[in-house]
Motif scaffolding. Structure first.
Motif, PDB file in Angstrom:
ATOM      1  N   VAL A  95       0.911  -1.311  -0.099  1.00 30.72           N
ATOM      2  CA  VAL A  95      -0.141   0.045  -0.214  1.00 30.72           C
ATOM      3  C   VAL A  95       0.949   1.330   0.170  1.00 30.72           C
ATOM      4  N   GLU A  96       1.821   1.136   0.712  1.00 29.49           N
ATOM      5  CA  GLU A  96       2.840   2.266   0.986  1.00 29.49           C
ATOM      6  C   GLU A  96       3.357   2.445  -0.590  1.00 29.49           C
ATOM      7  N   GLN A  97       3.744   1.609  -1.177  1.00 27.23           N
ATOM      8  CA  GLN A  97       4.299   1.795  -2.628  1.00 27.23           C
ATOM      9  C   GLN A  97       3.282   2.450  -3.567  1.00 27.23           C
ATOM     10  N   PHE A  98       2.158   1.967  -3.405  1.00 28.80           N
ATOM     11  CA  PHE A  98       1.018   2.474  -4.219  1.00 28.80           C
ATOM     12  C   PHE A  98       0.627   3.896  -3.799  1.00 28.80           C
ATOM     13  N   SER A  99       0.692   4.241  -2.749  1.00 25.37           N
ATOM     14  CA  SER A  99       0.201   5.564  -2.177  1.00 25.37           C
ATOM     15  C   SER A  99       1.304   6.575  -2.513  1.00 25.37           C
ATOM     16  N   LYS A 100       2.639   6.120  -2.493  1.00 26.44           N
ATOM     17  CA  LYS A 100       3.796   6.963  -2.795  1.00 26.44           C
ATOM     18  C   LYS A 100       3.682   7.289  -4.285  1.00 26.44           C
ATOM     19  N   ARG A 101       3.452   6.552  -5.066  1.00 27.95           N
ATOM     20  CA  ARG A 101       3.196   7.049  -6.502  1.00 27.95           C
ATOM     21  C   ARG A 101       2.084   8.157  -6.553  1.00 27.95           C
ATOM     22  N   ILE A 102       1.060   7.910  -5.934  1.00 26.70           N
ATOM     23  CA  ILE A 102      -0.082   9.025  -6.057  1.00 26.70           C
ATOM     24  C   ILE A 102       0.546  10.217  -5.357  1.00 26.70           C
ATOM     25  N   ILE A 155      12.385  12.546  -5.471  1.00 26.49           N
ATOM     26  CA  ILE A 155      13.494  11.713  -4.686  1.00 26.49           C
ATOM     27  C   ILE A 155      13.538  11.671  -3.479  1.00 26.49           C
ATOM     28  N   LEU A 156      13.443  12.844  -2.813  1.00 18.37           N
ATOM     29  CA  LEU A 156      13.511  12.702  -1.246  1.00 18.37           C
ATOM     30  C   LEU A 156      12.414  11.896  -0.748  1.00 18.37           C
ATOM     31  N   ASN A 157      11.315  12.084  -1.135  1.00 14.84           N
ATOM     32  CA  ASN A 157       9.995  11.495  -0.805  1.00 14.84           C
ATOM     33  C   ASN A 157      10.350   9.835  -1.020  1.00 14.84           C
ATOM     34  N   LEU A 158      10.651   9.563  -2.055  1.00 13.11           N
ATOM     35  CA  LEU A 158      11.182   8.037  -2.364  1.00 13.11           C
ATOM     36  C   LEU A 158      11.904   7.358  -1.618  1.00 13.11           C
ATOM     37  N   LYS A 159      13.020   8.126  -0.939  1.00 18.12           N
ATOM     38  CA  LYS A 159      14.150   7.522  -0.405  1.00 18.12           C
ATOM     39  C   LYS A 159      13.750   7.522   1.194  1.00 18.12           C
ATOM     40  N   THR A 160      12.602   8.074   1.756  1.00 16.80           N
ATOM     41  CA  THR A 160      12.345   8.239   3.009  1.00 16.80           C
ATOM     42  C   THR A 160      12.128   6.758   3.800  1.00 16.80           C
ATOM     43  N   PRO A 161      11.350   5.737   3.274  1.00 16.35           N
ATOM     44  CA  PRO A 161      11.556   4.382   4.076  1.00 16.35           C
ATOM     45  C   PRO A 161      12.906   4.000   4.024  1.00 16.35           C
ATOM     46  N   SER A 165      12.281   5.441   7.785  1.00 14.15           N
ATOM     47  CA  SER A 165      11.361   4.710   8.660  1.00 14.15           C
ATOM     48  C   SER A 165      11.511   3.113   8.879  1.00 14.15           C
ATOM     49  N   ASN A 166      12.218   2.587   7.606  1.00 15.72           N
ATOM     50  CA  ASN A 166      12.697   1.163   7.851  1.00 15.72           C
ATOM     51  C   ASN A 166      13.926   0.865   9.028  1.00 15.72           C
ATOM     52  N   TRP A 167      14.495   1.892   9.101  1.00 17.09           N
ATOM     53  CA  TRP A 167      15.615   1.661  10.130  1.00 17.09           C
ATOM     54  C   TRP A 167      15.111   1.852  11.469  1.00 17.09           C
ATOM     55  N   VAL A 168      14.015   2.766  11.495  1.00 21.63           N
ATOM     56  CA  VAL A 168      13.444   2.940  13.055  1.00 21.63           C
ATOM     57  C   VAL A 168      12.529   1.778  13.173  1.00 21.63           C
ATOM     58  N   ARG A 169      11.696   1.440  12.294  1.00 23.60           N
ATOM     59  CA  ARG A 169      10.875   0.305  12.586  1.00 23.60           C
ATOM     60  C   ARG A 169      11.579  -1.042  12.986  1.00 23.60           C
ATOM     61  N   ASN A 237      20.860  10.989   7.380  1.00 22.41           N
ATOM     62  CA  ASN A 237      20.026  11.295   6.546  1.00 22.41           C
ATOM     63  C   ASN A 237      19.260  12.686   6.798  1.00 22.41           C
ATOM     64  N   LYS A 238      19.047  13.110   7.960  1.00 20.54           N
ATOM     65  CA  LYS A 238      18.472  14.228   8.430  1.00 20.54           C
ATOM     66  C   LYS A 238      19.376  15.252   8.085  1.00 20.54           C
ATOM     67  N   LYS A 239      20.591  15.082   8.197  1.00 22.59           N
ATOM     68  CA  LYS A 239      21.804  16.184   7.868  1.00 22.59           C
ATOM     69  C   LYS A 239      21.662  16.420   6.351  1.00 22.59           C
ATOM     70  N   VAL A 240      21.715  15.145   5.539  1.00 17.95           N
ATOM     71  CA  VAL A 240      21.603  15.708   4.121  1.00 17.95           C
ATOM     72  C   VAL A 240      20.287  16.470   3.770  1.00 17.95           C
ATOM     73  N   ASP A 241      19.355  16.285   4.205  1.00 14.93           N
ATOM     74  CA  ASP A 241      18.154  16.911   3.864  1.00 14.93           C
ATOM     75  C   ASP A 241      18.204  18.094   4.375  1.00 14.93           C
ATOM     76  N   ASP A 242      18.635  18.408   5.439  1.00 13.31           N
ATOM     77  CA  ASP A 242      18.681  19.827   6.043  1.00 13.31           C
ATOM     78  C   ASP A 242      19.668  20.678   5.194  1.00 13.31           C
ATOM     79  N   GLU A 243      20.874  19.991   4.801  1.00 14.34           N
ATOM     80  CA  GLU A 243      21.759  20.767   3.874  1.00 14.34           C
ATOM     81  C   GLU A 243      21.100  21.187   2.731  1.00 14.34           C
ATOM     82  N   LEU A 244      20.489  20.081   1.793  1.00 13.58           N
ATOM     83  CA  LEU A 244      19.671  20.223   0.577  1.00 13.58           C
ATOM     84  C   LEU A 244      18.734  21.428   0.740  1.00 13.58           C
ATOM     85  N   ARG A 245      18.022  21.433   1.945  1.00 12.59           N
ATOM     86  CA  ARG A 245      17.044  22.603   2.129  1.00 12.59           C
ATOM     87  C   ARG A 245      17.661  23.869   2.557  1.00 12.59           C
TER      88      ARG A 245
END
Ligand SMILES: [Zn+2]
Length: 598
Positions: A95-102, A155-161, A165-169, A237-245
């Motif tokens: 479902v997550e994959q399906f939802s990511k596309r939309i 791209i940022l959105n696609l790499k989140t899991p 999230s996968n790490w944390v889970r 990952n957080k550092k990369v995101d923050d620097e990009l933004r």
């Protein structure tokens, strides 16, 4: 007989409901109807009335299906009931994959609104037809400064899991799987689940809590290496995101997304940490009452005195219902409906997520409350707490549109702590001196944990991100050292930083959502102010309900200013802290009066 697990029938009849496929198709059709209609147009970015038409359609889509319809919510809920069922995991991922596309395809809508030039924005914000979406637009404009281009956001959105999230889970999944043989309250050794062990660590029986703490520390140390790798990836990952933004400081994204000014959070941190003396004196009092020189780390939340009275789930419901009815009939009606509709998952089970939560997703979907009720007094307060969230959800549902359905994190804990405190008041009413002392100690313990401990945790997070960014990698020992430093800052000299306690970050899930924990402190301090007003004049509950119905329709600062509360003022936070200090003083006096401090 009350239902004790969720009735998810409003969503689907079961994990293999054939209706899922049909409904997924509908989500897809609805989503792409919107996407195809608006993707290649730009008129809605110029004409407020056309934006209104688009917003209405977007709102309806967000009400009825969103990116994943009922399936995402359903399987997310199911995975919290059984974290280790690979079949559920697989279905949820699908479902997550399906939802990511939309999600990726529909992102253009708010990304383009975000790009409306500065000088054009006023025209949209001032437009009468867009009133219901005004703050939604304001928030998009505020975030727009830190958004990247459309393909980059995808791209940022696609790499989140895979990067977060996968790490944390993984870590929380490993912990939930653990069982250990510990000494339970009845003295007969037996296997206990992770969440049962957590609960046993607060036992009044020293043998029980020490045995649970040994098991707990053993589990954490077993997974500390994994958690070290996990947390370093998450920080990187957080550092990369923050620097990009080009985010100015690690906690800034939190402030933007919570709709709260950085200055307000800094004022909260400064004001609370300057008064860590309160928490340190509380632990000193507790050590004296428990007749020890120092408390062990895991003993800081141990109940003092006799609050061992058991509260079955049914008794807890009854008591909470009574308090709600006294406050406002509406609150009781909401709880009644929750009970009738099977919106609770009540007891601990192996594989079930630990702790408690109140879940909501789309405005059209029911609220679900997860508990791990073990019949302790704290479990009633947890019930009240989660129902505070639940009441909040239901009131917003009645008054707001789909895009404003939700609460900013900065005020999300106001309703929960508000209900918690009133339920405790009710219990206090019937208590004699001895029980009263125990309950006041318990209440202080909650307040210290909610205000001072969470602020200390926030400051630990600040330093964790800062040092990680300097060094590039942190060993579990280095993380442990930082953790210990901040924990001892608020605890003071009366709590021992016992061996093993430097691993407790392994299990602290909130640090994985970054700087979330300040909201417990802000929530409780604001809630104390509202409680005071209700006690002075019960009709004030009308204003409280107004606040609870506001959702995301305005910034917390503005919503509160309508209730004559100025959350930008340092004195406002000091006032909340004064209340805690007064309670500490009264408790100390009562203890002395009862001859407990000799
Ligand atoms: Zn909460």
């Amino acid at each position: 007989m009350k239902q004790i697990t969720w009735n998810l029938g409003n969503l689907f009849s079961g994990d293999n409901d054939p209706a899922m496929e049909e409904r997924r198709k509908t989500v897809e059709e609805r989503s792409y109807a919107f996407i195809n209609k608006w993707r290649d147009r730009s008129d809605y970015l110029q004409d407020p009335l056309i934006l209104k038409e688009a917003m209405d359609e977007y709102d309806a889509w967000k009400r009825d299906c969103g990116t994943e319809g009922d399936e995402g919510y359903y399987f997310w809920l199911r995975t919290t009931q059984d974290q280790n069922d690979p079949d559920l995991k697989a279905k949820f991922n699908k479902v997550e994959q399906f939802s990511k596309r939309i999600e990726n395809d529909i992102q253009f809508f708010h990304l383009r609104i975000a790009k409306i030039p500065q000088e054009q924005r006023k025209k949209f914000l001032d437009c009468g037809s867009l009133t219901n979406y005004r703050h939604y637009l304001e928030r998009i404009f505020a975030e727009s400064e830190y958004l990247l281009s459309e393909p980059e956001e995808i791209i940022l959105n696609l790499k989140t899991p895979t990067s977060h999230s996968n790490w944390v889970r993984m870590t929380s999944g490993f912990l939930a799987k653990e069982e250990r043989e510990v000494i339970p309250e009845d003295g007969k050794k037996g296997m206990k689940t992770f969440s049962e062990i957590l609960s046993l660590m607060n036992s009044r029986n020293r043998r029980v809590r020490d045995s649970a703490a040994r098991a707990f520390n053993d589990i954490l140390s077993k997974h500390a290496d994994v958690a070290e790798t996990e947390i370093n990836s998450v920080l990187a990952n957080k550092k990369v995101d923050d620097e990009l933004r080009r985010i100015p400081r690690p906690d800034f994204t939190r402030h933007i997304s919570d709709d709260i000014d950085t200055e307000i959070v800094d004022t909260l941190l400064k004001t609370v940490s300057a008064r860590f003396g309160i928490s340190s004196r509380y632990y000193h009092l507790k050590a004296r009452l428990l007749k020890v020189k120092k408390l062990k780390y895991h003993e800081r939340s141990v109940e003092y005195g006799n609050v061992s009275k058991k509260y079955s789930y049914n008794e807890s419901l009854k008591l909470v219902l009574k308090v709600f009815r006294n406050l406002d009939g509406k609150f009781a009606d909401i709880l009644d409906a929750f009970i009738r509709n099977g919106q609770f998952d009540v007891y601990p089970r192996k594989g079930k997520v630990s702790g408690a939560f109140c879940a909501h997703h789309l405005i059209s979907q029911p609220t679900y409350v997860l508990l791990n009720h073990t019949n302790r007094l704290n479990d009633i307060l947890t019930l009240a707490h989660e129902l505070g969230h639940g009441i909040n959800n239901e009131l917003i549902r009645e008054k707001q549109n789909a895009v404003n359905f939700g609460t900013p994190v900065s005020t999300a804990e106001v309703a929960s702590t508000f209900m918690e405190d009133f339920v405790l008041q009710e219990i206090l009413k019937k208590a004699g001196d001895e029980l009263r002392l125990s309950l006041m100690m318990m209440r202080l313990n909650d307040e210290v944990s909610t205000i001072f401990r969470q602020v200390a945790c926030y400051m630990f997070e600040q330093e964790l991100h800062r040092v990680f960014r300097q060094k590039g990698y942190l060993s579990k020992e280095e993380i442990g050292e930082l953790f210990r430093k901040h924990m001892s800052a608020y605890m003071g000299d009366s709590v021992e930083q016992s061996p093993g306690s430097d691993n407790w970050w392994v299990h602290w899930s909130h640090i994985r959502s970054f700087f979330y924990v300040y909201s417990y402190a802000s929530g409780l301090l604001i809630s104390k102010s509202l409680q005071k007003s209700v006690k002075e004049d019960p009709r004030f509950i009308g204003k409280v309900k107004e606040f609870l119905s506001a959702g995301l329709s305005d910034s917390p600062r503005n919503i509160f200013s309508k209730l004559s509360i100025d959350i930008t003022d340092q004195n406002f936070w000091e006032k909340g802290l004064d209340e805690v200090e007064t309670l500490l003083h009264e408790t100390t006096q009562l203890a002395a009066g009862l001859g407990k401090l000799r």
